[in-house]
Enzyme design. Sequence first.
Site, PDB file in Angstrom:
ATOM      1  CE  LYS A  12      -4.420  -0.011   0.777  1.00 21.01           C
ATOM      2  NZ  LYS A  12      -5.314  -0.697  -0.148  1.00 21.01           N
ATOM      3  CB  THR A  57      -2.702  -3.486  -0.544  1.00 24.77           C
ATOM      4  OG1 THR A  57      -4.015  -3.211  -1.024  1.00 24.77           O
ATOM      5  CG2 THR A  57      -1.884  -4.191  -1.606  1.00 24.77           C
ATOM      6  CG  ASN A 260      23.653  25.851 -11.134  1.00 28.73           C
ATOM      7  OD1 ASN A 260      23.284  26.738 -10.361  1.00 28.73           O
ATOM      8  ND2 ASN A 260      24.768  25.922 -11.831  1.00 28.73           N
ATOM      9  CG  HIS A 262      21.122  28.166 -14.353  1.00 24.55           C
ATOM     10  ND1 HIS A 262      22.428  27.854 -14.028  1.00 24.55           N
ATOM     11  CD2 HIS A 262      20.667  27.100 -15.056  1.00 24.55           C
ATOM     12  CE1 HIS A 262      22.741  26.665 -14.528  1.00 24.55           C
ATOM     13  NE2 HIS A 262      21.672  26.174 -15.138  1.00 24.55           N
TER      14      HIS A 262
HETATM   15  O1  URC Z   1      28.619  25.119 -11.035  1.00 23.15           O
HETATM   16  C1  URC Z   1      28.435  24.939 -12.250  1.00 23.15           C
HETATM   17  N1  URC Z   1      28.760  23.742 -12.806  1.00 23.15           N
HETATM   18  C2  URC Z   1      28.590  23.475 -14.138  1.00 23.15           C
HETATM   19  O2  URC Z   1      28.929  22.371 -14.622  1.00 23.15           O
HETATM   20  C3  URC Z   1      28.033  24.505 -14.920  1.00 23.15           C
HETATM   21  N2  URC Z   1      27.714  24.594 -16.236  1.00 23.15           N
HETATM   22  C4  URC Z   1      27.187  25.821 -16.445  1.00 23.15           C
HETATM   23  O3  URC Z   1      26.770  26.254 -17.571  1.00 23.15           O
HETATM   24  N3  URC Z   1      27.172  26.536 -15.275  1.00 23.15           N
HETATM   25  C5  URC Z   1      27.699  25.733 -14.318  1.00 23.15           C
HETATM   26  N4  URC Z   1      27.890  25.927 -12.995  1.00 23.15           N
END
Ligand code: URC
Length: 306
Positions: A12, A57, A260, A262
Amino acid sequence: MAHVLGQNQYGKAENRIVRVHRGSTRHDIKDLNVSVALSGAFEDVHLAGSNANCLPTDTIKNTVYAFAKRYGIESAEAYGILLARHFVDDTERGVVHRARIRIEEYTWERIRTPDDNARPVGSEEVGHSFVRSGQEVRTSEVVYDGESVQVVSGLKDLVVLNSTDSEFRGYLKDGYTTLREADDRILATQVTARWKYGYTGRGDEAQPPWNRCYTQVRRHLLEAFAGTYSYSLQQTLYAMGTRVLDHRAEVDEVRLELPNRHHFLVDLEPFGLENDNEVYYAADRMYGLIEGTVHREGVVPVIPVA
Ligand SMILES: O=c1[nH]c(=O)c2[nH]c(=O)[nH]c2[nH]1
């Protein structure tokens, strides 16, 4: 052509459970999402239409709730171990060979009020009022195969940001590279971390203090993120993993997934304004995804690569 039943498991999923531990003036709550998966001698259930070895379940769900009442929930890990052992060791005829219990935990903080008509505890705490803390989720996975226990704990959706002490330069360049080198950028990520304990549950081995371990690992992840001058998110990942291993002896492997998030500098030149690393556009996608495991030498990593 003959067909073969491959790996199979059932259970479950996503049992939502809130357990209130009622003290006389102060309550504690555990808010969990519990998923159970059993594997074992279920061939006939699939191949012959026989349910003789099938624990419903619905029964699995009932057990999850009944154990919460009977044993309380001190930590997700200890509760998961009890459930996993029960399904394997106590189910009739030994049909369950392996149990996997996955738990997500949503954390709540106490609401504090200065002037408190609602049964105050201590100076300002209300003993029975809570506010959900952040977006972050605590995770744990317990697997028991009849011999040993494996516990992988973790967290997800922990969002962190450094507004400086991050650069990204000196990278490979080819005909498609347009990225400008950054000597001072925002570094932000939404941490998913999983860490495996050395605990096996064999013999009379004592369980680690799961809740304290969680708090400490979380603290070390945050401190490493904040305290590392970053040349890349990859290097920050390694610093976060090693810091946990350096400080928590009961952990032998750490796996991190770090998107990341951005932050792009906005071009303000058309308005005659200089942008001295102050105004950014926070993109929610696409994102770089940095993943890695850091483990003790000699330890064979087991946390699956998602
Ligand atoms: O810390 C980062 N690692 C990457 O591999 C990468 N590639 C990217 O375009 N910016 C970043 N920044």
